[in-house]
Design a protein around this motif. Structure first.
Motif, PDB file in Angstrom:
ATOM      1  N   ALA A 137       0.771  -1.374   0.085  1.00  0.00           N
ATOM      2  CA  ALA A 137      -0.030   0.046   0.108  1.00  0.00           C
ATOM      3  C   ALA A 137       0.855   1.194  -0.011  1.00  0.00           C
ATOM      4  CB  ALA A 137      -1.034   0.010   1.159  1.00  0.00           C
ATOM      5  N   PRO A 138       1.866   1.550   1.043  1.00  0.00           N
ATOM      6  CA  PRO A 138       2.657   2.742   0.777  1.00  0.00           C
ATOM      7  C   PRO A 138       3.421   2.931  -0.505  1.00  0.00           C
ATOM      8  CG  PRO A 138       3.101   1.500   2.825  1.00  0.00           C
ATOM      9  CD  PRO A 138       2.371   0.435   1.835  1.00  0.00           C
ATOM     10  N   ILE A 139       3.504   1.994  -1.412  1.00  0.00           N
ATOM     11  CA  ILE A 139       4.438   2.258  -2.600  1.00  0.00           C
ATOM     12  C   ILE A 139       3.552   2.026  -3.721  1.00  0.00           C
ATOM     13  CG2 ILE A 139       6.876   2.101  -1.711  1.00  0.00           C
ATOM     14  CD1 ILE A 139       6.597  -0.731  -2.929  1.00  0.00           C
ATOM     15  N   GLU A 140       2.132   1.775  -3.472  1.00  0.00           N
ATOM     16  CA  GLU A 140       1.328   1.660  -4.713  1.00  0.00           C
ATOM     17  C   GLU A 140       1.373   2.493  -5.796  1.00  0.00           C
ATOM     18  OE1 GLU A 140      -3.459   0.655  -5.813  1.00  0.00           O
ATOM     19  OE2 GLU A 140      -2.816   0.775  -3.855  1.00  0.00           O
ATOM     20  N   GLN A 141       1.163   3.865  -5.414  1.00  0.00           N
ATOM     21  CA  GLN A 141       1.039   4.941  -6.448  1.00  0.00           C
ATOM     22  C   GLN A 141       2.406   5.068  -7.076  1.00  0.00           C
ATOM     23  OE1 GLN A 141      -0.022   8.752  -4.979  1.00  0.00           O
ATOM     24  NE2 GLN A 141       0.359   9.797  -6.880  1.00  0.00           N
ATOM     25  N   LEU A 142       3.549   4.986  -6.307  1.00  0.00           N
ATOM     26  CA  LEU A 142       4.918   4.776  -7.034  1.00  0.00           C
ATOM     27  C   LEU A 142       5.046   3.636  -8.045  1.00  0.00           C
ATOM     28  CD1 LEU A 142       7.960   6.315  -6.818  1.00  0.00           C
ATOM     29  CD2 LEU A 142       8.171   4.095  -5.405  1.00  0.00           C
ATOM     30  N   TRP A 143       4.824   2.664  -7.584  1.00  0.00           N
ATOM     31  CA  TRP A 143       4.866   1.239  -8.378  1.00  0.00           C
ATOM     32  C   TRP A 143       4.180   1.506  -9.684  1.00  0.00           C
ATOM     33  CZ3 TRP A 143       4.657  -3.849  -5.584  1.00  0.00           C
ATOM     34  CH2 TRP A 143       5.009  -4.981  -6.348  1.00  0.00           C
ATOM     35  N   ARG A 144       2.837   1.928  -9.396  1.00  0.00           N
ATOM     36  CA  ARG A 144       1.770   2.115 -10.666  1.00  0.00           C
ATOM     37  C   ARG A 144       2.373   3.204 -11.657  1.00  0.00           C
ATOM     38  NH1 ARG A 144      -3.306  -0.190 -10.547  1.00  0.00           N
ATOM     39  NH2 ARG A 144      -3.913  -1.256  -8.227  1.00  0.00           N
ATOM     40  N   GLU A 145       2.871   4.143 -11.239  1.00  0.00           N
ATOM     41  CA  GLU A 145       3.559   5.072 -12.117  1.00  0.00           C
ATOM     42  C   GLU A 145       4.754   4.645 -12.885  1.00  0.00           C
ATOM     43  OE1 GLU A 145       2.592   8.317 -13.329  1.00  0.00           O
ATOM     44  OE2 GLU A 145       0.832   7.838 -12.698  1.00  0.00           O
ATOM     45  N   PHE A 146       5.689   4.057 -12.103  1.00  0.00           N
ATOM     46  CA  PHE A 146       6.932   3.476 -12.613  1.00  0.00           C
ATOM     47  C   PHE A 146       6.659   2.347 -13.834  1.00  0.00           C
ATOM     48  CE2 PHE A 146      11.000   0.919 -12.082  1.00  0.00           C
ATOM     49  CZ  PHE A 146      11.600   2.011 -12.610  1.00  0.00           C
ATOM     50  N   GLN A 147       5.851   1.501 -13.495  1.00  0.00           N
ATOM     51  CA  GLN A 147       5.244   0.475 -14.386  1.00  0.00           C
ATOM     52  C   GLN A 147       5.006   1.011 -15.825  1.00  0.00           C
ATOM     53  OE1 GLN A 147       2.662  -2.199 -12.174  1.00  0.00           O
ATOM     54  NE2 GLN A 147       0.904  -1.143 -13.208  1.00  0.00           N
ATOM     55  N   LYS A 148       4.340   2.033 -15.609  1.00  0.00           N
ATOM     56  CA  LYS A 148       4.132   2.603 -17.069  1.00  0.00           C
ATOM     57  C   LYS A 148       5.219   2.805 -18.278  1.00  0.00           C
ATOM     58  CE  LYS A 148       0.100   5.295 -15.135  1.00  0.00           C
ATOM     59  NZ  LYS A 148      -0.439   6.582 -15.016  1.00  0.00           N
ATOM     60  N   THR A 149       6.243   3.238 -17.616  1.00  0.00           N
ATOM     61  CA  THR A 149       7.360   3.266 -18.723  1.00  0.00           C
ATOM     62  C   THR A 149       8.726   2.313 -18.285  1.00  0.00           C
ATOM     63  OG1 THR A 149       8.373   5.074 -17.024  1.00  0.00           O
ATOM     64  CG2 THR A 149       6.925   5.722 -18.626  1.00  0.00           C
ATOM     65  N   ALA A 150       8.600   1.525 -17.322  1.00  0.00           N
ATOM     66  CA  ALA A 150       9.633   0.668 -16.866  1.00  0.00           C
ATOM     67  C   ALA A 150       9.746  -0.661 -17.854  1.00  0.00           C
ATOM     68  CB  ALA A 150       9.400   0.251 -15.557  1.00  0.00           C
ATOM     69  N   SER A 151      10.871  -1.157 -18.070  1.00  0.00           N
ATOM     70  CA  SER A 151      11.089  -2.585 -18.474  1.00  0.00           C
ATOM     71  C   SER A 151      10.793  -3.525 -17.633  1.00  0.00           C
ATOM     72  CB  SER A 151      12.653  -2.582 -19.120  1.00  0.00           C
ATOM     73  OG  SER A 151      12.957  -1.705 -19.955  1.00  0.00           O
ATOM     74  N   THR A 152       9.578  -4.213 -18.059  1.00  0.00           N
ATOM     75  CA  THR A 152       8.949  -5.135 -16.919  1.00  0.00           C
ATOM     76  C   THR A 152       8.079  -6.252 -17.851  1.00  0.00           C
ATOM     77  OG1 THR A 152       7.701  -5.310 -14.826  1.00  0.00           O
ATOM     78  CG2 THR A 152       6.917  -3.754 -16.683  1.00  0.00           C
ATOM     79  N   SER A 153       7.631  -7.276 -16.973  1.00  0.00           N
ATOM     80  CA  SER A 153       6.700  -8.211 -17.351  1.00  0.00           C
ATOM     81  C   SER A 153       5.591  -8.085 -16.684  1.00  0.00           C
ATOM     82  CB  SER A 153       7.335  -9.432 -17.197  1.00  0.00           C
ATOM     83  OG  SER A 153       7.336 -10.036 -15.878  1.00  0.00           O
ATOM     84  N   ALA A 154       4.379  -8.658 -17.181  1.00  0.00           N
ATOM     85  CA  ALA A 154       3.108  -8.518 -16.471  1.00  0.00           C
ATOM     86  C   ALA A 154       3.177  -9.170 -14.915  1.00  0.00           C
ATOM     87  CB  ALA A 154       2.185  -9.454 -17.103  1.00  0.00           C
ATOM     88  N   TYR A 155       4.017 -10.111 -14.798  1.00  0.00           N
ATOM     89  CA  TYR A 155       4.362 -10.779 -13.438  1.00  0.00           C
ATOM     90  C   TYR A 155       4.613 -10.124 -12.357  1.00  0.00           C
ATOM     91  CZ  TYR A 155       3.025 -15.238 -15.547  1.00  0.00           C
ATOM     92  OH  TYR A 155       2.348 -16.231 -16.242  1.00  0.00           O
TER      93      TYR A 155
END
Length: 190
Positions: free
Chosen positions: A56-74
């Motif tokens: 919960a404390p990093i949900e907003q940070l995580w959701r914003e970062f995943q928009k432009t980060a190199s990542t996978s759905a998992y």
């Protein structure tokens, strides 16, 4: 000798045999690593690392970062949160979300990890294990190119933020995702 002590001894022995240089790096290895780092395009490196045991404390940070980060759905917040509330709660997984920041406070990486008890030992593994099929994480596109070298030198420091554990089990790591090597590829042998 207790089972836990025996397991730790075996793990240390395996690490020293697989990567003797990790136990006591020589001055030559240190010089080679520093030289290799100079060959990689420079971008701000992570200078501070935080570990969170709640999402919960990093949900907003995580959701914003995943928009432009190199990542996978998992490694998406949505998948990790859903898995943690369902399967993770049942198997006793405790989240350890490691976030690396550069000198000006921008996120360089997020590693969704977990601690879980297995056979009497505490294991650090990708969040979603054993159900996810692609252990990856989230990486800033500019950091990702130098990430393998950075993690080769700094993975012990990163994992130390997770707390006490006995075994590292980062499985199901693809060799690459897209056009670059997996950021942890130089930290483990296949």
């Amino acid at each position: 000798m207790t089972f836990e002590t025996h397991a730790k001894t075996l793990l240390a022995l395996e690490l020293s045999q697989a990567h003797p240089s990790l136990m006591n790096p020589s001055p030559q290895l240190t010089n080679v690593l520093q030289f290799r780092r100079k060959l990689v395009p420079t971008v701000p490196e992570p200078v501070s690392i935080d570990c969170h045991d709640e999402l919960a404390p990093i949900e907003q940070l995580w959701r914003e970062f995943q928009k432009t980060a190199s990542t996978s759905a998992y490694s998406s917040f949505q998948w990790c949160a859903a898995w943690l509330k369902t399967v993770g709660a049942r198997i006793g997984a405790t989240p350890r979300i490691v976030v690396g920041y550069d000198a000006i406070g921008h996120v360089a990486f997020i590693l969704p990890l977990q601690l879980r008890r297995r056979l009497g030992l505490t294991v650090v593994e990708f969040l979603g294990s054993p159900d996810m099929q692609c252990g990856f994480g989230l990486y800033h596109k500019d950091f990702r190119l130098q990430a393998p070298l950075w993690f080769e030198e700094n993975l012990p420091r990163v994992l130390a933020t997770c707390g006490k554990f006995h075994v590292i089990s980062l499985l199901d790591m693809p060799h690459s995702l897209g056009d670059a090597a997996h950021p942890l590829s130089k930290s483990f042998s296949v």
